[in-house]
Design an enzyme around this catalytic site. Sequence first.
Site, PDB file in Angstrom:
ATOM      1  N   SER A   1       0.831  -1.194   0.000  1.00  0.00           N
ATOM      2  CA  SER A   1       0.000   0.000   0.000  1.00  0.00           C
ATOM      3  C   SER A   1       0.874   1.256   0.000  1.00  0.00           C
ATOM      4  O   SER A   1       1.665   1.441  -0.921  1.00  0.00           O
ATOM      5  CB  SER A   1      -0.971  -0.045   1.192  1.00  0.00           C
ATOM      6  OG  SER A   1      -1.971   0.929   1.045  1.00  0.00           O
TER       7      SER A   1
ATOM      8  N   ASP B   1      -8.058  -5.954  -6.165  1.00  0.00           N
ATOM      9  CA  ASP B   1      -7.967  -4.769  -5.314  1.00  0.00           C
ATOM     10  C   ASP B   1      -8.394  -3.546  -6.116  1.00  0.00           C
ATOM     11  O   ASP B   1      -7.853  -3.276  -7.194  1.00  0.00           O
ATOM     12  CB  ASP B   1      -6.518  -4.596  -4.838  1.00  0.00           C
ATOM     13  CG  ASP B   1      -6.300  -3.310  -4.065  1.00  0.00           C
ATOM     14  OD1 ASP B   1      -7.263  -2.815  -3.445  1.00  0.00           O
ATOM     15  OD2 ASP B   1      -5.165  -2.808  -4.078  1.00  0.00           O
TER      16      ASP B   1
ATOM     17  N   HIS C   1      -6.304  -6.244  -1.637  1.00  0.00           N
ATOM     18  CA  HIS C   1      -5.262  -5.260  -1.352  1.00  0.00           C
ATOM     19  C   HIS C   1      -4.127  -5.844  -0.512  1.00  0.00           C
ATOM     20  O   HIS C   1      -2.957  -5.530  -0.731  1.00  0.00           O
ATOM     21  CB  HIS C   1      -5.905  -4.075  -0.632  1.00  0.00           C
ATOM     22  CG  HIS C   1      -5.009  -2.895  -0.462  1.00  0.00           C
ATOM     23  ND1 HIS C   1      -4.453  -2.221  -1.522  1.00  0.00           N
ATOM     24  CD2 HIS C   1      -4.576  -2.251   0.656  1.00  0.00           C
ATOM     25  CE1 HIS C   1      -3.719  -1.209  -1.071  1.00  0.00           C
ATOM     26  NE2 HIS C   1      -3.773  -1.215   0.245  1.00  0.00           N
TER      27      HIS C   1
END
Length: 495
Positions: A185, A419, A472
């Site tokens: 991320s 994601d 994710h």
Amino acid sequence: MINMDKTMDTLYFFWGMLLFMLLSLGSIKAAQEGALITYLPGFIGNFPSKHYSGYVSVGEKNLFYYLVVSERNPSKDPVVLWLNGGPGCSSFDGFVYEHGPFNFEARKPKGSLPILHLNPYSWSKVSTIIYLDSPAGVGFSYSKNETEYVTGDLKTAADTHSFLLKWFGLYPEFLSNPFYVAGESYAGVYVPTLTSEILKGIKAGAKPTINLKGYVVGNGVTDGNFDGGNALLPFAHGMGLISDDIYQEARAACKGNYDEPGIICSKILDKVDKALEGLNVYDILEPCYHDPESKLNTSLPSSFQQLGKTNNKNIPVRKRIFGRAWPLWAPVKDGIVPSWPELAVQGSVGCMNDEIASTWLNDKSVRTAIHAQPESIVGAWVLCTHRLLYRHDAGSMIPYHKTLTRQGYRALIFSGDHDMCVPFTGSQAWTKSLGYKIIDEWRSWMSNDQIAGYLQGYENNLTFLTIKGAGHTVPEYKPQEALDFFSRWLNGKPI
């Protein structure tokens, strides 16, 4: 007589050095013994490897780490630093929910400590992992001087590099092991900036010398031209979430610029918003729970009603709730980055209910066991903090990737292909934009005799890889597949 004096001086010097080394080794041993974790509330049995945790001071900051020694061959296996994103999210997210040594089983009533089971797909099966709460103000890391919570990309990289130099001083037995930086991320920024800082330190002769070999980024933000809407629109279209008509309308009206739309473009993007509303932004295949306190909908499949029971073990996947999640439209831009709690509609991290981690890490007995400071000093543990005033000041990550890969450092860029927060379409596009020659053309890769995703290999040791059906946080959704590609890549074997 003069020669005798010189001989004695030499002997005194060597005896002094020997005494210093013995004292240093004694100090290191004492520090390690003080950091050793001997038990964990909720777990019964023996750890498959040694665990250590504690604080390393960097100026006025106290950075907390949890070390899981490799279960395979600690003297030779790679050492990996793991960083979660945010900015401002604790790396215990990776420890509890992704690739840590345990799976956590929820217990009733609410607030009871979870039961810990050994995780068969822990990344400690093949590597020694340092889970670091960074920067100060995140997780258990803190500073008594709260001005230290005003920080940014470059300062965070410098502080983490200082942490590593001190950490290796405490654990010198790992200095010869291959070292990698990894994260997901917003760690798409943390990882390349830190890796570059380590490289600068090596060139400047910083001691101890870190045996840097490469880095790993999962679903990572990278560059404003590739993140945000420029990745989202192709993703939504390719996944069948918006019609071909809406997609073509948006392309024509926005002229390829979805992040700073004009009036006409905004009207078309409203259609996209409406189509995507209600989806789980972190994995479009997962259900959404529209309130963090609401009970599960009884119309859901029984597997979801039981929070992801697998193999009759009650090992839960996090409950999901819908929230407007960054960076669904806007990519990270230079300047202040809003915190996740500020961005979340519910006042907590969007789409996440991290009750298990919060319950466990805020328990006094757990804090004592892992040598974390009490709540009176460091505050309550939260997944993503609101304490930071964080500035994105490192710009695009593409120049960092170019510099590192061209100097021989290995890079694995992986992406869960479902994601919607940081879609694979952006990662695929920026890796291609580097202009490197393709040496392993787009193909599937296998795990457990099944196609697990796709990859493309480039010159300069760069690999782009997708994980089929993952969201994710890839190891949370596809733990076996994640361990497979991670271990093969670390070992230098074909994926």
